[in-house]
Design a protein around this motif. Structure first.
Motif, PDB file in Angstrom:
ATOM      1  N   PRO A 108       0.414  -1.326  -0.045  1.00  9.37           N
ATOM      2  CA  PRO A 108       0.033  -0.091   0.384  1.00  9.37           C
ATOM      3  C   PRO A 108       0.833   1.083  -0.231  1.00  9.37           C
ATOM      4  CG  PRO A 108      -0.419  -1.077   2.215  1.00  9.37           C
ATOM      5  CD  PRO A 108       0.598  -2.429   1.178  1.00  9.37           C
ATOM      6  N   ARG A 109       0.807   2.296  -0.984  1.00 11.78           N
ATOM      7  CA  ARG A 109       0.949   3.553  -0.756  1.00 11.78           C
ATOM      8  C   ARG A 109       0.581   4.706   0.336  1.00 11.78           C
ATOM      9  NH1 ARG A 109      -0.291   8.362  -1.901  1.00 11.78           N
ATOM     10  NH2 ARG A 109       1.010   9.612  -2.839  1.00 11.78           N
ATOM     11  N   ARG A 110       2.199   5.345   1.311  1.00 12.91           N
ATOM     12  CA  ARG A 110       1.557   5.575   2.081  1.00 12.91           C
ATOM     13  C   ARG A 110       1.829   7.117   2.021  1.00 12.91           C
ATOM     14  NH1 ARG A 110       6.493   1.851   5.380  1.00 12.91           N
ATOM     15  NH2 ARG A 110       7.835   3.338   4.964  1.00 12.91           N
ATOM     16  N   LYS A 111       1.087   7.725   2.645  1.00 13.70           N
ATOM     17  CA  LYS A 111       1.322   8.939   1.731  1.00 13.70           C
ATOM     18  C   LYS A 111       2.407   9.979   2.745  1.00 13.70           C
ATOM     19  CE  LYS A 111      -2.341  10.852   1.745  1.00 13.70           C
ATOM     20  NZ  LYS A 111      -3.835  12.328   1.863  1.00 13.70           N
ATOM     21  N   ARG A 112       3.022  10.852   2.299  1.00 14.36           N
ATOM     22  CA  ARG A 112       4.261  11.283   2.274  1.00 14.36           C
ATOM     23  C   ARG A 112       3.890  13.249   2.143  1.00 14.36           C
ATOM     24  NH1 ARG A 112       7.014   7.432   4.612  1.00 14.36           N
ATOM     25  NH2 ARG A 112       7.682   5.937   3.011  1.00 14.36           N
ATOM     26  N   LYS A 113       4.661  13.825   3.414  1.00 15.97           N
ATOM     27  CA  LYS A 113       4.739  15.400   3.259  1.00 15.97           C
ATOM     28  C   LYS A 113       4.822  15.376   2.028  1.00 15.97           C
ATOM     29  CE  LYS A 113       5.328  19.376   6.024  1.00 15.97           C
ATOM     30  NZ  LYS A 113       6.093  19.686   6.314  1.00 15.97           N
ATOM     31  N   VAL A 114       4.541  16.546   1.451  1.00 17.20           N
ATOM     32  CA  VAL A 114       5.383  17.656   0.251  1.00 17.20           C
ATOM     33  C   VAL A 114       6.587  18.477   0.787  1.00 17.20           C
ATOM     34  CG1 VAL A 114       4.586  19.075  -1.554  1.00 17.20           C
ATOM     35  CG2 VAL A 114       2.993  17.602  -0.795  1.00 17.20           C
ATOM     36  N   PRO A 115       7.926  18.500   0.658  1.00 16.75           N
ATOM     37  CA  PRO A 115       9.394  18.793   1.174  1.00 16.75           C
ATOM     38  C   PRO A 115       8.613  20.379   0.759  1.00 16.75           C
ATOM     39  CG  PRO A 115       9.797  16.569  -0.658  1.00 16.75           C
ATOM     40  CD  PRO A 115       8.415  16.498  -0.595  1.00 16.75           C
TER      41      PRO A 115
END
Length: 143
Positions: A108-115
């Motif tokens: 599953p894709r894990r959401k990450r914060k946009v740099p």
């Protein structure tokens, strides 16, 4: 046939469970097409097979549900003028189809914060584009 067709790992298509049917093929070939049964159709009883691990079988039945005909997967090949080559093509296609259908689901894709840098660059480029377009406006030119 040129041997067992591997699905994945040590699991292969069992030759005994493949049902073959041959018919006349359309397409190029002249008089040859009218006289020989070169189109190959292979049927594999996915619902009744014991050669696939239960998890793979369940996954394949779910993913190929719209392709199944009475629990069988059917693959046809008629590109070649030779029945033998069409048999090979159909068997390879069936193995590839089963390999894709039995593959484990992707992680599953894990959401990450946009740099922050990415966001700042986007806004800076947006501002530059806006300035370019503003500069094209003909305020007072030729009026």
């Amino acid at each position: 046939m040129s041997g067992p067709y591997r699905i994945r790992g040590s699991v292969a298509l069992p030759e005994a469970e493949l049902l073959w049917r041959f018919s006349r093929s359309s397409g190029p070939g002249g008089q040859h097409v009218n006289t020989s049964d070169t189109q190959a159709e292979v049927r594999f009883d996915l619902a009744g097979t014991q050669s696939l691990p239960p998890v793979w079988k369940e996954r394949a039945l779910e993913r190929l549900a719209d392709r199944l005909v009475d629990g069988h997967v059917v693959v046809r090949a008629s590109e070649h003028r030779s029945q033998w080559r069409n048999r090979e093509t159909a068997a390879v296609r069936l193995a590839a189809l089963l390999a894709e259908a039995t593959a484990p689901p992707p992680a599953p894709r894990r959401k990450r914060k946009v740099p922050r840098g990415v966001n700042e660059r986007r806004l800076r480029e947006k501002k530059q584009r806006s300035d370019v377009k503003r500069g094209r406006r003909g305020r007072g030119w030729g009026q």
